[in-house]
Design a protein around this motif. Sequence first.
Motif, short mmCIF file in Angstrom:
data_model
loop_
_atom_site.label_atom_id
_atom_site.label_comp_id
_atom_site.label_asym_id
_atom_site.label_seq_id
_atom_site.Cartn_x
_atom_site.Cartn_y
_atom_site.Cartn_z
N ARG A 65 0.83 -1.21 0.00
CA ARG A 65 0.00 0.00 0.00
C ARG A 65 0.87 1.25 0.00
NH1 ARG A 65 -4.23 -1.68 4.80
NH2 ARG A 65 -4.94 -3.63 3.86
N PRO A 66 0.27 2.38 -0.43
CA PRO A 66 1.02 3.64 -0.41
C PRO A 66 1.28 4.12 1.01
CG PRO A 66 -1.02 3.87 -1.68
CD PRO A 66 -1.07 2.55 -0.99
N THR A 77 1.99 7.67 -5.18
CA THR A 77 1.02 6.63 -4.86
C THR A 77 1.40 5.33 -5.57
OG1 THR A 77 -1.35 6.14 -4.67
CG2 THR A 77 -0.60 7.22 -6.72
N THR A 81 -3.19 -0.29 -6.05
CA THR A 81 -3.36 -0.40 -4.61
C THR A 81 -4.62 -1.14 -4.24
OG1 THR A 81 -2.17 1.64 -4.31
CG2 THR A 81 -3.59 1.00 -2.53
N PRO A 82 -4.60 -2.07 -3.29
CA PRO A 82 -3.35 -2.62 -2.78
C PRO A 82 -2.81 -3.67 -3.74
CG PRO A 82 -5.18 -3.67 -1.64
CD PRO A 82 -5.77 -2.63 -2.58
N ALA A 114 6.77 2.37 0.55
CA ALA A 114 5.45 1.74 0.62
C ALA A 114 5.33 1.05 1.97
CB ALA A 114 5.28 0.72 -0.50
#
Length: 148
Positions: A65-66, A77, A81-82, A114
């Motif tokens: 994830r970011p 970003t 995601t995810p 991340a």
Amino acid sequence: MLEILVTRLPHAEGLPLPSYATEGAAGMDLVAAVTAPLTIGPGERALVPTGLCIALPAGHELQVRPRSGLALKHGITLPNTPGTVDEDYRGELQVIVMNAGREAFTVERGMRIAQAVVAPVTRAGWREVESLPYTRRGEGGFGSTGTG
């Protein structure tokens, strides 16, 4: 505590393994194992290596994830995601990073790029039926329950 087996590739030598920044953190920070600074222009994407290969326990995935600070401050970003790392994947963990900001962003060696969340996986099967059970909502979607 769940144990994740990890091997380190040569370009990750000297970098920290993923870890939780605080006792209550859900995600572990992943760091960039770039050998030279990597500049990502506005609207561009890059594949950032971590230099790690893992073996997840059966029945688990790793969600990538970011990081909220990078997203807010720089527009950085992760476009998928995810991202999901399956339990049977043994290649290098790499992160697709996108610059949604207005200025170029440079990824430096050891930068936290991340976060990774280990999660259980529920496997499901599909059964075709003639009709589905009734609900009040029915087919309403895409804003059908209000304006918010």
